[in-house]
Design a protein around this motif. Structure first.
Motif, PDB file in Angstrom:
ATOM      1  N   GLY A 140       0.782  -1.237   0.000  1.00  0.00           N
ATOM      2  CA  GLY A 140       0.000   0.000   0.000  1.00  0.00           C
ATOM      3  C   GLY A 140       0.809   1.279   0.000  1.00  0.00           C
ATOM      4  N   GLY A 141       2.113   1.206  -0.219  1.00  0.00           N
ATOM      5  CA  GLY A 141       2.943   2.406  -0.245  1.00  0.00           C
ATOM      6  C   GLY A 141       2.758   3.185  -1.533  1.00  0.00           C
ATOM      7  N   TYR A 142       3.101   4.483  -1.515  1.00  0.00           N
ATOM      8  CA  TYR A 142       3.078   5.379  -2.676  1.00  0.00           C
ATOM      9  C   TYR A 142       1.677   5.608  -3.239  1.00  0.00           C
ATOM     10  CZ  TYR A 142       8.063   4.215  -2.676  1.00  0.00           C
ATOM     11  OH  TYR A 142       9.368   4.015  -2.316  1.00  0.00           O
ATOM     12  N   GLN A 143       0.601   5.278  -2.486  1.00  0.00           N
ATOM     13  CA  GLN A 143      -0.745   5.439  -3.034  1.00  0.00           C
ATOM     14  C   GLN A 143      -1.246   6.876  -2.932  1.00  0.00           C
ATOM     15  OE1 GLN A 143      -3.274   2.521  -1.215  1.00  0.00           O
ATOM     16  NE2 GLN A 143      -2.583   0.893  -2.592  1.00  0.00           N
ATOM     17  N   ARG A 144      -0.859   7.574  -1.883  1.00  0.00           N
ATOM     18  CA  ARG A 144      -1.273   8.968  -1.709  1.00  0.00           C
ATOM     19  C   ARG A 144      -0.040   9.848  -1.597  1.00  0.00           C
ATOM     20  NH1 ARG A 144      -4.179   6.390   2.224  1.00  0.00           N
ATOM     21  NH2 ARG A 144      -2.950   7.441   3.819  1.00  0.00           N
ATOM     22  N   ARG A 145      -0.248  11.145  -1.860  1.00  0.00           N
ATOM     23  CA  ARG A 145       0.876  12.070  -1.804  1.00  0.00           C
ATOM     24  C   ARG A 145       1.474  12.114  -0.401  1.00  0.00           C
ATOM     25  NH1 ARG A 145      -0.147  17.744  -4.519  1.00  0.00           N
ATOM     26  NH2 ARG A 145      -0.481  16.281  -6.226  1.00  0.00           N
ATOM     27  N   SER A 146       0.621  12.035   0.612  1.00  0.00           N
ATOM     28  CA  SER A 146       1.139  12.076   1.988  1.00  0.00           C
ATOM     29  C   SER A 146       1.940  10.823   2.315  1.00  0.00           C
ATOM     30  CB  SER A 146      -0.032  12.228   2.964  1.00  0.00           C
ATOM     31  OG  SER A 146      -0.943  11.149   2.813  1.00  0.00           O
ATOM     32  N   ARG A 147       1.565   9.681   1.726  1.00  0.00           N
ATOM     33  CA  ARG A 147       2.283   8.432   1.982  1.00  0.00           C
ATOM     34  C   ARG A 147       3.547   8.319   1.151  1.00  0.00           C
ATOM     35  NH1 ARG A 147       2.090   5.578   6.075  1.00  0.00           N
ATOM     36  NH2 ARG A 147       2.769   3.789   4.825  1.00  0.00           N
ATOM     37  N   TRP A 148       3.622   9.110   0.059  1.00  0.00           N
ATOM     38  CA  TRP A 148       4.761   8.991  -0.847  1.00  0.00           C
ATOM     39  C   TRP A 148       6.060   9.366  -0.137  1.00  0.00           C
ATOM     40  CZ3 TRP A 148       8.637  11.935  -3.008  1.00  0.00           C
ATOM     41  CH2 TRP A 148       9.243  11.418  -4.153  1.00  0.00           C
ATOM     42  N   LEU A 149       6.023  10.488   0.614  1.00  0.00           N
ATOM     43  CA  LEU A 149       7.234  10.940   1.301  1.00  0.00           C
ATOM     44  C   LEU A 149       7.643   9.938   2.384  1.00  0.00           C
ATOM     45  CD1 LEU A 149       9.305  13.188   1.436  1.00  0.00           C
ATOM     46  CD2 LEU A 149       7.859  14.377   3.086  1.00  0.00           C
ATOM     47  N   VAL A 150       6.643   9.392   3.103  1.00  0.00           N
ATOM     48  CA  VAL A 150       6.941   8.389   4.129  1.00  0.00           C
ATOM     49  C   VAL A 150       7.562   7.144   3.495  1.00  0.00           C
ATOM     50  CG1 VAL A 150       5.938   6.901   5.899  1.00  0.00           C
ATOM     51  CG2 VAL A 150       5.099   9.237   5.613  1.00  0.00           C
ATOM     52  N   SER A 151       7.008   6.723   2.355  1.00  0.00           N
ATOM     53  CA  SER A 151       7.530   5.527   1.681  1.00  0.00           C
ATOM     54  C   SER A 151       8.952   5.740   1.200  1.00  0.00           C
ATOM     55  CB  SER A 151       6.625   5.167   0.495  1.00  0.00           C
ATOM     56  OG  SER A 151       5.313   4.899   0.923  1.00  0.00           O
ATOM     57  N   VAL A 152       9.239   6.937   0.662  1.00  0.00           N
ATOM     58  CA  VAL A 152      10.596   7.216   0.178  1.00  0.00           C
ATOM     59  C   VAL A 152      11.593   7.225   1.334  1.00  0.00           C
ATOM     60  CG1 VAL A 152      12.061   8.985  -0.854  1.00  0.00           C
ATOM     61  CG2 VAL A 152       9.863   8.454  -1.874  1.00  0.00           C
ATOM     62  N   SER A 153      11.202   7.820   2.473  1.00  0.00           N
ATOM     63  CA  SER A 153      12.115   7.841   3.626  1.00  0.00           C
ATOM     64  C   SER A 153      12.363   6.439   4.155  1.00  0.00           C
ATOM     65  CB  SER A 153      11.530   8.731   4.721  1.00  0.00           C
ATOM     66  OG  SER A 153      10.284   8.232   5.154  1.00  0.00           O
ATOM     67  N   LEU A 154      11.327   5.590   4.177  1.00  0.00           N
ATOM     68  CA  LEU A 154      11.512   4.199   4.602  1.00  0.00           C
ATOM     69  C   LEU A 154      12.419   3.451   3.625  1.00  0.00           C
ATOM     70  CD1 LEU A 154       7.897   3.271   5.754  1.00  0.00           C
ATOM     71  CD2 LEU A 154       9.907   3.593   7.198  1.00  0.00           C
ATOM     72  N   LEU A 155      12.241   3.728   2.326  1.00  0.00           N
ATOM     73  CA  LEU A 155      13.085   3.086   1.316  1.00  0.00           C
ATOM     74  C   LEU A 155      14.553   3.472   1.505  1.00  0.00           C
ATOM     75  CD1 LEU A 155      13.448   1.479  -1.331  1.00  0.00           C
ATOM     76  CD2 LEU A 155      12.958   3.596  -2.574  1.00  0.00           C
ATOM     77  N   ALA A 156      14.804   4.778   1.743  1.00  0.00           N
ATOM     78  CA  ALA A 156      16.195   5.225   1.936  1.00  0.00           C
ATOM     79  C   ALA A 156      16.813   4.585   3.174  1.00  0.00           C
ATOM     80  CB  ALA A 156      16.225   6.750   2.047  1.00  0.00           C
TER      81      ALA A 156
END
Length: 262
Positions: A187-203
């Motif tokens: 369910g990551g990258y589905q909303r703009r608010s979740r996109w930044l959280v997903s990218v930080s978790l990925l990094a």
């Protein structure tokens, strides 16, 4: 992509041609690109493309996909090269040949004929220089290039760094792709608010995986008696070709002569 490029490097039609001959041809073509006129650059690009598609028999889809990637980077940087911003009064007083302009609050955003010509010239030079790199990348295995660099007295620590970069940059990309795929499945990258959280978790996960791989490689090297220098198998089934050498000399001489008289 890493494995595909390696497959083409080991199976292409120029695989038996000595890597030193191909490397000298590519370097000479790259140097010619820097001072040649656009007509000669275009002819050089056609010649290099014939080597890649005709002699090496690289699929045209692969070749043009790689070139399209280079062209995309050039197109992204093109507005920064050709769009200028100066006060409108200064622009009118300068007498420049303006192709298009927009005035806003006393400032003009415009494209001049001179800057557009410079941008197109830079694009052509970028494509030819990238084709020189693709000629080596698609026709020569990386260990063979290291062997040539070793013969040319390149310091060993530089060769070790190049080998590690070549090995692990694609591993890093593959790991990032796998982690991103797992995030999307959850369910990551589905909303703009979740996109930044997903990218930080990925990094964060990518840094953790990289440190873990570094420790594993370090332990593996120490257990095998690593003494500060990588030793790689150097295949010796290469040969210089008089036919290709003659073509390079005649073709290169003709392009230099054409560049001088035009």
């Amino acid at each position: 992509m890493h494995h595909h490029l390696d497959t083409y490097a080991y199976t292409n039609g120029l695989r038996h041609l000595h890597p030193e001959q191909k490397l000298i041809f590519a370097i000479a073509s790259l140097l010619l690109t820097f001072f040649a006129r656009p007509l000669v650059q275009s002819l050089l690009w056609l010649w290099l493309s014939f080597w890649i598609l005709g002699y090496a028999r690289i699929p045209w889809r692969v070749y043009f996909t790689l070139l399209a990637t280079v062209a995309a980077f050039w197109l992204v940087s093109l507005p920064g090269l050709v769009v200028q911003t100066i006060p409108t009064e200064t622009l009118r007083a300068s007498g420049q040949v303006v192709l298009s302009d927009i005035s806003l609050m006393g400032w003009s955003f415009f494209i001049s004929a001179e800057k557009l010509h410079q941008g197109l010239t830079l694009g052509l030079r970028t494509m030819v220089a990238s084709t020189c790199l693709l000629l080596i990348l698609l026709t020569t295995p990386f260990p063979a290039l290291l062997s040539v660099a070793e013969r040319w007295r390149v310091p060993h620590f530089i060769l070790d760094i190049l080998m590690l970069m070549y090995r692990y940059i694609f591993t890093l990309l593959e790991t990032a792709f796998t982690l991103q795929l797992a995030q999307r499945a959850r369910g990551g990258y589905q909303r703009r608010s979740r996109w930044l959280v997903s990218v930080s978790l990925l990094a964060a996960q990518l840094l953790r995986q990289s440190l873990y791989r570094y420790e594993q490689v370090n332990l593996a090297l120490l257990s095998r008696g690593f003494q500060g220098q990588f030793r790689v198998l150097r295949p010796q089934s290469y040969a210089y070709s008089q036919r290709y050498g003659l073509e390079i000399v005649i073709g290169g001489g003709a392009l230099i002569l054409l560049n001088a008289i035009t």
